[in-house]
Every structure is written in structure tokens, then in C-alpha cells.
Design a protein around this motif. Structure first.
Motif, short mmCIF file in Angstrom:
data_model
loop_
_atom_site.label_atom_id
_atom_site.label_comp_id
_atom_site.label_asym_id
_atom_site.label_seq_id
_atom_site.Cartn_x
_atom_site.Cartn_y
_atom_site.Cartn_z
N ASP A 189 16.79 21.30 14.65
CA ASP A 189 15.59 21.81 15.31
C ASP A 189 15.77 23.24 15.80
OD1 ASP A 189 14.08 19.43 15.00
OD2 ASP A 189 15.29 18.52 16.56
N SER A 190 17.02 23.68 15.94
CA SER A 190 17.26 25.07 16.34
C SER A 190 18.53 25.57 15.68
CB SER A 190 17.38 25.16 17.86
OG SER A 190 18.63 24.67 18.28
N PRO A 191 18.62 26.88 15.45
CA PRO A 191 19.82 27.43 14.81
C PRO A 191 21.09 27.09 15.57
CG PRO A 191 18.07 29.05 14.85
CD PRO A 191 17.59 27.88 15.68
N GLY A 225 25.91 24.49 13.58
CA GLY A 225 27.36 24.28 13.57
C GLY A 225 27.72 22.83 13.85
N ASP A 226 27.13 22.24 14.90
CA ASP A 226 27.43 20.85 15.25
C ASP A 226 27.02 19.91 14.13
OD1 ASP A 226 28.44 21.60 17.67
OD2 ASP A 226 26.57 21.25 18.77
N THR A 227 25.86 20.17 13.53
CA THR A 227 25.38 19.30 12.46
C THR A 227 26.29 19.40 11.24
OG1 THR A 227 23.11 19.58 13.23
CG2 THR A 227 23.40 18.80 10.96
N ALA A 248 7.17 20.78 11.88
CA ALA A 248 7.54 19.42 12.26
C ALA A 248 7.31 18.45 11.12
CB ALA A 248 6.75 18.99 13.49
N ALA A 249 6.21 18.61 10.40
CA ALA A 249 5.90 17.73 9.29
C ALA A 249 6.92 17.91 8.17
CB ALA A 249 4.49 18.01 8.77
N LYS A 250 7.29 19.16 7.89
CA LYS A 250 8.27 19.42 6.84
C LYS A 250 9.63 18.84 7.21
CE LYS A 250 6.01 23.52 5.01
NZ LYS A 250 5.98 24.96 4.95
N MET A 251 10.02 18.96 8.49
CA MET A 251 11.30 18.40 8.92
C MET A 251 11.29 16.88 8.80
SD MET A 251 12.80 20.77 11.99
CE MET A 251 11.45 20.55 13.12
#
Length: 37
Positions: free
Chosen positions: A21-23, A27-29, A6-9
Motif C-alpha cells: 500500500d506504500s513504498p 522492503g518488508d514485503t 484500490a480496485a487494481k490492488m
């Protein structure tokens, strides 16, 4: 230094890097970043 995922993100988001936040969101991103609708 806080080495949690979370800190790295949070750091990457502050640097303007798109983070998912999830694989399942990759695609959407990518579509959004590349100018998709």
C-alpha cells in the motif's frame, strides 16, 4: 470497470500478486516473499 488504485490492488491480490500500500512496505514485503523472517 473500476480503475481506482484500490480496485487494481484487490484484483492483483486475487491473482496472487503481492501488493504494497506504500513504498515504505516494499522492503518488508520482499523479505517476506523471498523467505525472510
Amino acid at each position: 470497470a473500476d480503475d481506482t488504485a484500490a480496485a487494481k490492488m484487490a484484483i492483483m491480490r486475487e491473482c496472487g500478486i503481492h501488493v504494497v500500500d506504500s513504498p515504505a512496505e516494499i522492503g518488508d514485503t520482499m523479505l517476506r516473499v523471498l523467505g525472510g523472517k
